[in-house]
Design a protein around this motif. Structure first.
Motif, PDB file in Angstrom:
ATOM      1  N   GLU A   1       0.807  -1.222   0.000  1.00 34.02           N
ATOM      2  CA  GLU A   1       0.000   0.000   0.000  1.00 34.02           C
ATOM      3  C   GLU A   1       0.835   1.265   0.000  1.00 34.02           C
ATOM      4  OE1 GLU A   1      -3.877   1.800   2.407  1.00 34.02           O
ATOM      5  OE2 GLU A   1      -2.957  -0.091   3.029  1.00 34.02           O
TER       6      GLU A   1
ATOM      7  N   HIS B   1      -7.133  -0.453  -9.463  1.00 38.53           N
ATOM      8  CA  HIS B   1      -7.212   0.025  -8.090  1.00 38.53           C
ATOM      9  C   HIS B   1      -8.094  -0.883  -7.237  1.00 38.53           C
ATOM     10  CE1 HIS B   1      -6.031   4.368  -9.422  1.00 38.53           C
ATOM     11  NE2 HIS B   1      -5.001   3.556  -9.313  1.00 38.53           N
TER      12      HIS B   1
ATOM     13  N   ASP C   1      -6.758  -2.828  -4.010  1.00 38.90           N
ATOM     14  CA  ASP C   1      -7.434  -2.675  -2.729  1.00 38.90           C
ATOM     15  C   ASP C   1      -7.796  -4.022  -2.132  1.00 38.90           C
ATOM     16  OD1 ASP C   1      -8.776  -0.885  -0.710  1.00 38.90           O
ATOM     17  OD2 ASP C   1     -10.532  -2.007  -1.384  1.00 38.90           O
TER      18      ASP C   1
END
Length: 384
Positions: free
Chosen positions: A273, A288, A292
């Protein structure tokens, strides 16, 4: 070990404060300040940009049984099934080259290995780490003025927003050759708990091997086709905005989302991250969302994590290629329930340690490599 026996790497020619020298057996936390210098030191100086250089992992020279190392330990404590081993009864500064090679393999397999009560000064720590590869100098972090390979881990009473740094990461993954074996020795621990009766500031590591093999086969197959952009630009911008220093041109680097460890030949997840910004070649929204999902997997898969409670002069040695880690900021303003009464106190806190990180190979994926579980199953099948 005498001063003459401690071989340090060649120092950059343009270090700041050329008249300062860290004395042996004294913490730089004391000696740098006594010399009237900033600590950690952010005095600007320039380094050449990093270029690719040859690297051979010392684990290639290990005895597969690791017997030269393990037979010398008084106790071997595997802290969880998937990650983390503590070795008792050893002094790292006294290990032979053969034992160091076995240690490289043990760290590669177990992710992180711990040692307590290490009688090792910063010079010995540098010399020990340099055995495993060329030492990294951070692009922006504070240093010891004459020992630039050391990254002081430092938080004092001014660190009121420590939770903003509580992010799962692997160190400087944006580099061309990010660190492999990485060594942290903590010498000063923050008081926490009721009345400051316990030490705060634990560190947690997660196994990239186990996280990767926990994913579905179809997702793993897809991830192995992908690359991701890792960036040091935000870190550099922060340094410039906070009157820090920037020693090299900041870079962005493309690495495989799944990489192979050169010694174990096991596949591991390789995004984090802090520094992974996007998946290359697919729509950003999709990329993305995928990142995530992977970040949540890293943070929430508790069965693949180990939490280490530091004691003075304990050492953690981890493989930065196959693990993720985060520090716990639990030692500033705290509330405690004591005898049914809620107390809010701000206890004194100082968390200090020294990290040294040898660089490893450029990340790569060998399509013939296996997950750890697949490899162990195939080995067991051959024995039957």
């Amino acid at each position: 070990m005498t001063a003459d026996e401690v071989q340090l790497p060649p120092k950059p020619a343009n270090l700041p404060h050329p008249d300062y020298h860290t004395p042996r057996s004294v913490s730089p936390l004391e000696s740098v300040r006594a010399a009237g210098l900033e600590y950690p030191d952010y005095t600007p100086f320039k380094l050449a940009n990093l270029t690719l250089h040859p690297f051979t992992d010392r684990g290639h020279h290990a005895d597969p049984s690791k017997s030269r190392l393990l037979s010398a330990a008084t106790e071997i404590i595997h802290l969880t099934p998937d990650i983390g081993t503590e070795l008792a009864g050893l002094q790292l500064a006294s290990l032979t080259p053969a034992q160091k090679d076995d240690l490289a393999l043990l760290v590669a397999e177990r992710g992180v290995v711990f040692f307590r009560d290490q009688a090792m000064d910063v010079h010995e720590q540098i010399a020990f780490a340099a055995y495993f590869g060329e030492l990294h100098i951070h692009q922006m972090a504070g240093i010891i003025p004459d020992l630039p390979w050391v990254h002081p881990i430092y938080k004092d009473h001014t660190a009121v927003n420590g939770r903003s740094h509580q992010i799962w990461h692997s160190d400087v993954s944006y580099e061309l050759q990010p660190p492999g074996l990485t060594m942290l020795r903590m010498d000063t621990l923050p008081a926490a708990g009721p009345g400051g009766s316990v030490a705060g500031g634990d560190t947690i590591w997660a196994s990239g091997y186990a996280l990767y093999e926990s994913l579905s086969p179809k997702l793993r197959a897809f991830l192995e086709t992908l690359e991701a952009k890792h960036s040091g630009l935000e870190q550099a911008e922060k340094a410039l905005k906070t009157n820090g220093c920037l020693r090299r041109d900041p870079i962005e680097t493309i690495h495989p989302v799944v990489r192979t460890h050169p010694v174990t030949k096991w596949k591991t997840l390789y995004v984090n991250e802090n520094f992974t910004k996007e998946i290359v070649g697919i729509e950003k929204k999709v990329g993305h969302a995928l990142l995530d999902t992977l970040y949540r997997t890293i943070a929430e898969a508790y069965e693949y994590q180990v939490r280490w409670k530091w004691t003075p002069n304990a050492v953690a040695i981890w493989d930065n290629r196959v693990t993720f880690h985060t520090g716990i900021f639990d030692y500033c303003m705290s509330s405690y329930l004591v005898s049914g009464v809620l107390l809010t106190t701000e206890v004194p806190h100082l968390r200090h340690g020294l990290r040294v990180a040898p660089q490893a190979e450029k990340p790569y994926l060998d399509v013939e490599s296996k997950t750890r579980k697949e490899d162990l199953e195939s080995r067991n099948a051959l024995k039957q």
